[in-house]
Scaffold this active site. Sequence first.
Site: not given
Ligand SMILES: *Cc1c(COP(=O)(O)O)cnc(C)c1O
Length: 413
Positions: A127, A198, A223-224, A372
């Site tokens: 990511f 992660d 938040y996901k 997606r």
């Molecule tokens: C959504 C996501 C993030 C988001 O990080 P934020 O600091 O909350 O913006 C980080 N890593 C992955 C793999 C994600 O899918």
Amino acid sequence: MNNQPPEEILKRDQNDPLATFRDRFELPDGVVYLDGNSLGALPRSAGPRLQQIMLEEWGRDLINGWSDHGWLNLNQRIGDRIAKLIGAGDDEVIIADSTTINIFKMVTSALEMRAGRKIILTEDDNFPTDLYILESVARLAGDDCIILKVPRDDLLDAIDDQTAVVVLTQVNYRTSAILDMAAITEKAHTEGALTMWDLSHSAGALPVDLNGCDVDFAVGCGYKYLNGGPGAPAYIFAAHRHQDALKPALAGWMGHSRPFDFSRQHKPADGIRRTLTGTPAILALAALEEGVKTFDGVDMYMAREKSMALTDLFIDLVEQKLTGFGIRISCPRRAEDRGNQVTFSHPQGDRLMQALIDDDVIGDFRAPETMRFGMAPLYVRYEDIWLAVKSLYNILENEIHLQPKYDERHEVT
Ligand SMILES: *Cc1c(COP(=O)(O)O)cnc(C)c1O
């Protein structure tokens, strides 16, 4: 395609043992929501809880709320709930900051624990924020750090006795492909390296077994799939065995053993609390707690069975009904190899997604051409999958996506 879903699809919803969990969410009528992998739905209990904490705790009890209502321990209380979803023990998970910041903190600490080794190994398609923050770590570490980015198939071979820490996302945000956490962590340990996973696309989506895989550190998003609300705080996992050796990369007063002594020297708190930085956002934590509570009584193995069935159904329907429209399946074909999301590629994927959203079928788009669709197992129905494919069929058949109103790209996709 017919206007109504066929009987056998409706039957699957009637027989779904998780069907009643949908009642835990506030979902607008007529909307097919397949974007819980990006922003989870609103738990019904979140509004009343926020109202209560504002009026009865903050409004009435003011600063006494910190002690009278346990605000200071909220981050640990929610952490213990998340721990149960990711195969961690009590006091191994805590809520703090954002995922991005937590990656920085944990990777920097891990690097320090492996002094003498320079390499941070990651996947080249990790990511973006993970890749960006690793570059920041490397810049600050100067000559003592090299970021090695390799394709996923080369990861195992790339781990060697120079690797300090392996930083990976278990489920890829675009392709939905799952990495083998157990095998990679084992190889890392054989070579004397640490791991940081992660879990942003895995926690609340599939059973995760951090301690079963002997993982060192992990982070993830609130938040996901965890339904914590837009921009909800994130979490950190540090295995018990590392906690007391962990030097906080960002030492703040909330990670101090006695913050209210206002001592001039930082003395890290015992255990996971030392990873904290500043004062937690209590309203945001309260919303996140309601999000995580939507998993109360949910068997994650059962939830995963359902999401695999949903993603299989989606792929089957696309193959049966959408041939000849140039749609390519771009996630792994075997359900065991992918997360709770299916992805399809199409040269006009962006336009197609905008047209779907206008038709109340909400997924999202990732450049250059990925559509997606996420299957949050607690509220997505089999019927939703059929409705989504029907909508996509209508758009393609009638070339609705080619209309000029879809010429422009949205800022947030
Ligand atoms: C959504 C996501 C993030 C988001 O990080 P934020 O600091 O909350 O913006 C980080 N890593 C992955 C793999 C994600 O899918």
